[in-house]
Enzyme design. Structure first.
Site, PDB file in Angstrom:
ATOM      1  N   LYS A  81       0.816  -1.199   0.000  1.00 28.51           N
ATOM      2  CA  LYS A  81       0.000   0.000   0.000  1.00 28.51           C
ATOM      3  C   LYS A  81       0.860   1.263   0.000  1.00 28.51           C
ATOM      4  O   LYS A  81       0.402   2.345  -0.347  1.00 28.51           O
ATOM      5  CB  LYS A  81      -0.875   0.028   1.266  1.00 28.51           C
ATOM      6  CG  LYS A  81      -1.761  -1.162   1.424  1.00 28.51           C
ATOM      7  CD  LYS A  81      -2.454  -1.107   2.806  1.00 28.51           C
ATOM      8  CE  LYS A  81      -3.039  -2.457   3.123  1.00 28.51           C
ATOM      9  NZ  LYS A  81      -3.431  -2.512   4.585  1.00 28.51           N
ATOM     10  N   ASP A 130      14.701  -0.470   1.380  1.00 27.20           N
ATOM     11  CA  ASP A 130      15.470  -0.618   2.619  1.00 27.20           C
ATOM     12  C   ASP A 130      16.480  -1.758   2.436  1.00 27.20           C
ATOM     13  O   ASP A 130      17.568  -1.546   1.907  1.00 27.20           O
ATOM     14  CB  ASP A 130      14.477  -0.874   3.764  1.00 27.20           C
ATOM     15  CG  ASP A 130      15.138  -1.088   5.123  1.00 27.20           C
ATOM     16  OD1 ASP A 130      16.331  -0.775   5.267  1.00 27.20           O
ATOM     17  OD2 ASP A 130      14.454  -1.568   6.049  1.00 27.20           O
ATOM     18  N   LYS A 152      16.816   4.045   1.519  1.00 29.83           N
ATOM     19  CA  LYS A 152      17.562   3.863   2.767  1.00 29.83           C
ATOM     20  C   LYS A 152      18.756   2.973   2.446  1.00 29.83           C
ATOM     21  O   LYS A 152      18.769   1.782   2.734  1.00 29.83           O
ATOM     22  CB  LYS A 152      16.637   3.187   3.792  1.00 29.83           C
ATOM     23  CG  LYS A 152      17.015   3.387   5.225  1.00 29.83           C
ATOM     24  CD  LYS A 152      16.196   2.490   6.158  1.00 29.83           C
ATOM     25  CE  LYS A 152      14.868   3.072   6.569  1.00 29.83           C
ATOM     26  NZ  LYS A 152      14.172   2.209   7.579  1.00 29.83           N
ATOM     27  N   ASP A 179       3.837   3.197   6.684  1.00 33.33           N
ATOM     28  CA  ASP A 179       3.107   2.919   7.919  1.00 33.33           C
ATOM     29  C   ASP A 179       3.986   2.349   9.013  1.00 33.33           C
ATOM     30  O   ASP A 179       5.092   1.859   8.771  1.00 33.33           O
ATOM     31  CB  ASP A 179       1.991   1.904   7.647  1.00 33.33           C
ATOM     32  CG  ASP A 179       2.540   0.480   7.474  1.00 33.33           C
ATOM     33  OD1 ASP A 179       3.454   0.291   6.635  1.00 33.33           O
ATOM     34  OD2 ASP A 179       2.092  -0.438   8.202  1.00 33.33           O
ATOM     35  N   ARG A 187      -0.136   6.272   7.479  1.00 35.52           N
ATOM     36  CA  ARG A 187      -0.044   6.380   6.015  1.00 35.52           C
ATOM     37  C   ARG A 187      -0.595   7.708   5.522  1.00 35.52           C
ATOM     38  O   ARG A 187      -0.236   8.176   4.445  1.00 35.52           O
ATOM     39  CB  ARG A 187      -0.839   5.244   5.346  1.00 35.52           C
ATOM     40  CG  ARG A 187      -0.281   3.852   5.593  1.00 35.52           C
ATOM     41  CD  ARG A 187      -0.936   2.862   4.631  1.00 35.52           C
ATOM     42  NE  ARG A 187      -0.717   1.476   5.031  1.00 35.52           N
ATOM     43  CZ  ARG A 187       0.357   0.769   4.735  1.00 35.52           C
ATOM     44  NH1 ARG A 187       1.341   1.306   4.043  1.00 35.52           N
ATOM     45  NH2 ARG A 187       0.460  -0.487   5.132  1.00 35.52           N
TER      46      ARG A 187
HETATM   47  P1  IMP Z   1      12.859  -3.926   1.930  1.00 36.03           P
HETATM   48  O1  IMP Z   1      12.359  -5.205   1.324  1.00 36.03           O
HETATM   49  O2  IMP Z   1      13.596  -4.162   3.210  1.00 36.03           O
HETATM   50  O3  IMP Z   1      13.645  -3.078   0.970  1.00 36.03           O
HETATM   51  O4  IMP Z   1      11.641  -3.109   2.434  1.00 36.03           O
HETATM   52  C1  IMP Z   1      10.718  -2.657   1.606  1.00 36.03           C
HETATM   53  C2  IMP Z   1       9.422  -2.375   2.311  1.00 36.03           C
HETATM   54  O5  IMP Z   1       9.538  -2.332   3.734  1.00 36.03           O
HETATM   55  C3  IMP Z   1       8.992  -1.006   1.901  1.00 36.03           C
HETATM   56  O6  IMP Z   1       8.232  -1.056   0.721  1.00 36.03           O
HETATM   57  C4  IMP Z   1       8.200  -0.549   3.096  1.00 36.03           C
HETATM   58  O7  IMP Z   1       6.869  -0.979   2.957  1.00 36.03           O
HETATM   59  C5  IMP Z   1       8.841  -1.226   4.254  1.00 36.03           C
HETATM   60  N1  IMP Z   1       9.788  -0.326   4.956  1.00 36.03           N
HETATM   61  C6  IMP Z   1      11.143  -0.328   4.918  1.00 36.03           C
HETATM   62  N2  IMP Z   1      11.670   0.654   5.683  1.00 36.03           N
HETATM   63  C7  IMP Z   1      10.615   1.304   6.224  1.00 36.03           C
HETATM   64  C8  IMP Z   1      10.490   2.449   7.095  1.00 36.03           C
HETATM   65  O8  IMP Z   1      11.463   3.093   7.549  1.00 36.03           O
HETATM   66  N3  IMP Z   1       9.219   2.803   7.416  1.00 36.03           N
HETATM   67  C9  IMP Z   1       8.115   2.161   6.955  1.00 36.03           C
HETATM   68  N4  IMP Z   1       8.186   1.114   6.126  1.00 36.03           N
HETATM   69  C10 IMP Z   1       9.423   0.684   5.758  1.00 36.03           C
END
Ligand code: IMP
Ligand code: MG
Length: 179
Positions: A42, A102, A130, A158, A164
């Site tokens: 979302k 992230d 990030k 969120d 959100r």
């Molecule tokens: P990744 O797979 O670790 O790159 O994370 C991706 C998903 O994790 C993103 O699309 C977000 O939905 C969530 N996410 C990662 N970091 C944050 C944050 O600091 N705040 C909120 N959601 C996060």
């Protein structure tokens, strides 16, 4: 809700400017093509609306829903495809719209999926990057803002499904999730 925020990082005007910059860049880069925008639900709902209104191209828009978080503040290593798209992606130029990259695991999951399905090209436009959180080697092509390695919410992002609807991106007070 605002009282749970420690620091505002990017307000609505700054985000709109970033969306305009990226939307105009995509318009130039995809001149003469019809990209397929793939918005990741979302979190990317507001970012999608902002970027797409700045793209002057014929384009398609689809929404896909994946989940990686299970309510906490750490990404989980397991990505689940919650709601798939029904559109053919073979030979399409796909632009993924994400809220934040992230660890990179969600993005890698999506890129692999699209590659398997025969996408011609796959690009990524994220609101936030990030970079310090990366666990896998994946990069975004269009980045709104870089963020430090701290948990942020708002503008689609969120914590346990709240925040959100904040009209800015901010750092959540650690006391909120320490509870
Ligand atoms: P990744 O797979 O670790 O790159 O994370 C991706 C998903 O994790 C993103 O699309 C977000 O939905 C969530 N996410 C990662 N970091 C944050 C944050 O600091 N705040 C909120 N959601 C996060
Ligand atoms: Mg997300």
């Amino acid at each position: 809700m605002n009282n749970d925020i420690e620091e505002v990082l990017f307000d609505q005007d700054q985000i709109h400017q970033a969306a305009a910059r990226i939307g105009q860049q995509i318009t130039r880069d995809f001149d003469g093509h019809r990209p397929l925008f793939l918005s990741v639900l979302k979190g990317a709902y507001l970012w999608t609306a902002d970027v797409l209104r700045q793209v002057d191209l014929y384009a398609d828009l689809e929404f896909i829903k994946i989940s990686s978080y299970h309510g906490g503040v750490e990404s989980s290593d397991e990505i689940e495809l919650v709601t798939d798209i029904r559109r053919e992606v073979a030979d399409r130029d796909v632009i993924i719209l994400e809220d934040i990259v992230d660890t990179g695991q969600s993005l890698l999951f999506l890129k692999d999926l699209l590659a398997q399905r025969g996408a011609r090209s796959i690009q990524v436009a994220c609101l936030l990057d990030k970079k310090g959180g990366r666990k896998v080697d994946v990069t975004a092509d269009y980045v709104g803002f870089d963020v430090r390695n701290e948990f942020v919410v708002g503008y689609g992002l969120d914590y346990a499904e709240s925040y959100r609807n904040l009209p800015y991106v901010g750092v959540l007070k650690p006391s909120v999730y320490a509870k």
